[in-house]
Design a protein around this motif. Structure first.
Motif, mmCIF file in Angstrom:
data_model
loop_
_atom_site.group_PDB
_atom_site.id
_atom_site.type_symbol
_atom_site.label_atom_id
_atom_site.label_comp_id
_atom_site.label_asym_id
_atom_site.label_seq_id
_atom_site.Cartn_x
_atom_site.Cartn_y
_atom_site.Cartn_z
ATOM 1 N N LYS A 284 27.583 52.177 44.799
ATOM 2 C CA LYS A 284 27.419 52.593 43.406
ATOM 3 C C LYS A 284 28.355 51.814 42.478
ATOM 4 C CE LYS A 284 25.864 57.300 44.384
ATOM 5 N NZ LYS A 284 26.128 58.762 44.147
ATOM 6 N N SER A 285 29.380 51.234 43.070
ATOM 7 C CA SER A 285 30.315 50.408 42.317
ATOM 8 C C SER A 285 30.986 49.443 43.290
ATOM 9 C CB SER A 285 31.356 51.249 41.578
ATOM 10 O OG SER A 285 32.180 51.933 42.486
ATOM 11 N N VAL A 286 31.543 48.378 42.736
ATOM 12 C CA VAL A 286 32.151 47.345 43.577
ATOM 13 C C VAL A 286 33.472 46.909 42.943
ATOM 14 C CG1 VAL A 286 31.915 44.995 44.439
ATOM 15 C CG2 VAL A 286 29.951 46.520 44.465
ATOM 16 N N GLU A 287 34.488 46.720 43.769
ATOM 17 C CA GLU A 287 35.730 46.130 43.302
ATOM 18 C C GLU A 287 35.613 44.615 43.407
ATOM 19 O OE1 GLU A 287 38.979 47.737 45.497
ATOM 20 O OE2 GLU A 287 39.109 49.547 44.262
ATOM 21 N N HIS A 298 50.955 37.384 39.269
ATOM 22 C CA HIS A 298 50.099 38.561 39.469
ATOM 23 C C HIS A 298 48.812 38.123 40.161
ATOM 24 C CE1 HIS A 298 47.533 41.999 37.608
ATOM 25 N NE2 HIS A 298 48.036 42.357 38.790
ATOM 26 N N GLN A 299 48.875 37.962 41.448
ATOM 27 C CA GLN A 299 47.755 37.451 42.211
ATOM 28 C C GLN A 299 46.824 38.584 42.671
ATOM 29 O OE1 GLN A 299 48.949 34.818 45.374
ATOM 30 N NE2 GLN A 299 50.435 33.717 44.108
ATOM 31 N N ASP A 300 45.576 38.218 42.828
ATOM 32 C CA ASP A 300 44.539 39.119 43.332
ATOM 33 C C ASP A 300 44.373 40.403 42.519
ATOM 34 O OD1 ASP A 300 44.083 37.307 45.400
ATOM 35 O OD2 ASP A 300 45.684 38.216 46.620
ATOM 36 N N PRO A 301 44.288 40.318 41.192
ATOM 37 C CA PRO A 301 43.984 41.521 40.406
ATOM 38 C C PRO A 301 42.536 41.954 40.658
ATOM 39 C CG PRO A 301 43.945 39.582 38.993
ATOM 40 C CD PRO A 301 44.432 39.117 40.337
ATOM 41 N N ILE A 302 42.253 43.250 40.481
ATOM 42 C CA ILE A 302 40.942 43.816 40.811
ATOM 43 C C ILE A 302 40.341 44.512 39.583
ATOM 44 C CG2 ILE A 302 39.723 45.507 42.238
ATOM 45 C CD1 ILE A 302 40.635 43.062 43.771
ATOM 46 N N LYS A 306 30.534 49.079 37.916
ATOM 47 C CA LYS A 306 29.507 50.025 38.371
ATOM 48 C C LYS A 306 28.144 49.353 38.440
ATOM 49 C CE LYS A 306 31.756 54.188 36.568
ATOM 50 N NZ LYS A 306 31.604 55.371 35.680
ATOM 51 N N VAL A 307 27.299 49.856 39.318
ATOM 52 C CA VAL A 307 25.911 49.402 39.417
ATOM 53 C C VAL A 307 25.106 50.030 38.274
ATOM 54 C CG1 VAL A 307 23.816 49.428 40.835
ATOM 55 C CG2 VAL A 307 26.075 49.117 41.917
#
Length: 431
Positions: A284-287, A298-302, A306-307
């Motif tokens: 239903k959602s993806v990071e 600040h590496q690999d921020p997320i 949402k779908v």
């Protein structure tokens, strides 16, 4: 001699036979003669004979006429003087001048002129906004050398590259995440978009050792290290492997892409976010990686997306288009990139949107590395939007599953394809 006196003398001379006492006295005073009623029948002199005498007496006669009091005859009992007085006072009727009749302008001609004026004003406003947006745009990428050629069909092919360069990096550190060729100006009026999967193995002149053994996305990086010729080297690789003639290029990195989207769509781009399964399960959602906010500190921020239908700003749209961690991998990312392009073109399908967004187009030109001229953009943008509104014909090289997994010359995983097959397909699609 006063012109009025001259005209009066000519009038009296022409009617000499019919002058009453008062008019005869006036004639004698003006001409210096002493005519009586007995001489009226015999003294109809030619105008030429009188002219010399009049010129000699002109100055004195003029003074006498101006100083002498006007004689107002009293009407007699028989009414004769009254008749001549009225005749004397009556002015000759002036004939009206023949005025040229103005041609009436028809309603349709007036309408055409009005519409032409509106069109000129719209064009002027569009150009002003475009130049203003271009001059106020943040510092963008430099234009590179590009030896483009027009397609034999007469259509215009444009190479669109999206690189993974960040602000703290140089172009020599970047590779091309998205590789597309857009065709406009075809005879069928269709806008066509061909996407090349970044892991496709191709032959790269001067680099490959065993035929098609190098990933296509490396071509931009190799060209940039050779005096900033990334776009030009990519053009050569596409021509060598797929026989495509490309005339123009447009290149954006992370920041310029986000600037383009936010400038053209202040309210965001309307898009229906879609992801394949992850580990075989629906989501239903993806990071997704937040690439625009990635820094060495600040590496690999997320960011979580949402779908479903929503509006995305430039940062979110970039992260959505770059995601490839679902079960479709790089093919899924290529589909999302095509979806993003469709959404962008659909958002500017109305010419009114282009006119109100002319400043945004100028900003796009300012932050994009491209050899597309201002004139070409101004004259082709409205037509491109109208044709794209009918739908973009999209195609992916290779098609889903139509490849064999193989290693590149560096030992990395790549996609091996049938070049003869795809050359024929692209020739049929692009002409």
């Amino acid at each position: 001699m006063d012109q009025r006196i001259k005209l009066r003398i000519e009038y009296l001379r022409a009617n000499l036979k019919y002058l009453n006492d008062t008019e005869l006295a006036e004639y004698n005073r003006l001409t210096g003669q002493h005519l009586t009623h007995q001489h009226q029948q015999q003294t109809q002199e030619p105008y030429q004979a009188q002219q010399t005498h009049q010129s000699n007496q002109g100055y004195q006669s003029s003074q006498a006429y101006q100083q002498a009091p006007r004689f107002e005859p009293q009407p007699s009992s028989d009414g004769v003087n009254q008749h001549h007085y009225k005749q004397h006072k009556q002015r000759p009727v002036k004939k009206p001048k023949n005025k040229k009749k103005r041609k009436k302008v028809s309603f349709w001609k007036k309408l055409r002129r009005f519409l032409l004026l509106i069109l000129i004003l719209m064009i002027a406003f569009f150009i002003y906004g475009y130049q203003r947006g271009k001059s106020h745009a943040p510092e963008g990428l430099k234009t590179e050398k590009f030896s483009g050629q027009k397609a034999p069909s007469g259509a215009t092919n444009i190479l669109i590259l999206g690189t993974d360069q960040r602000d703290f990096q140089t172009t020599g550190d970047a590779r091309s995440d998205s590789i597309m060729v857009m065709q406009i100006g075809a005879k069928d009026k269709k806008v066509k978009l061909v996407s090349f999967m970044r892991d496709t193995l191709v032959y790269q002149p001067g680099v490959s050792q065993y035929g098609a053994d190098t990933k296509i996305n490396v071509a931009y990086n190799i060209g940039e290290q050779d005096d900033h010729q990334g776009a030009e080297y990519m053009r050569e690789v596409l021509k060598k492997n797929f026989d495509i003639d490309i005339q123009y290029y447009a290149l954006v990195n992370f920041n310029s892409f986000a600037t383009v989207i936010d400038s053209l769509f202040p309210m965001g781009v309307k898009i229906d976010a879609k992801f394949a399964t992850i580990g075989g399960e629906k989501v239903k959602s993806v990071e997704v990686p937040d690439d625009l906010n990635w820094t060495p500190e600040h590496q690999d921020p997320i960011q979580r997306i949402k779908v479903g239908p929503q509006r995305m700003d430039g940062r979110t749209l970039l992260n959505y288009a770059r995601f490839r961690k679902d079960d479709e991998g790089d093919f899924g990312r290529t589909k999302r990139q095509q979806q993003v392009m469709q959404a962008i073109m659909s958002g500017v399908k109305s010419p009114l949107t282009l006119f109100t967004g002319s400043s945004a187009l100028g900003t796009i030109k300012g932050v994009t590395s491209t050899n597309v001229s201002d004139f070409f953009m101004l004259t082709h943008a409205p037509g491109l939007a109208l044709n794209a509104a009918k739908g973009i014909e999209s195609y992916t090289v290779p098609e889903n599953g139509d490849w064999v997994e193989a290693l590149d010359q560096y030992g990395g995983s790549g996609l091996q394809i049938d070049f003869d097959k795809y050359q024929a397909k692209l020739k049929n699609l692009l002409g």
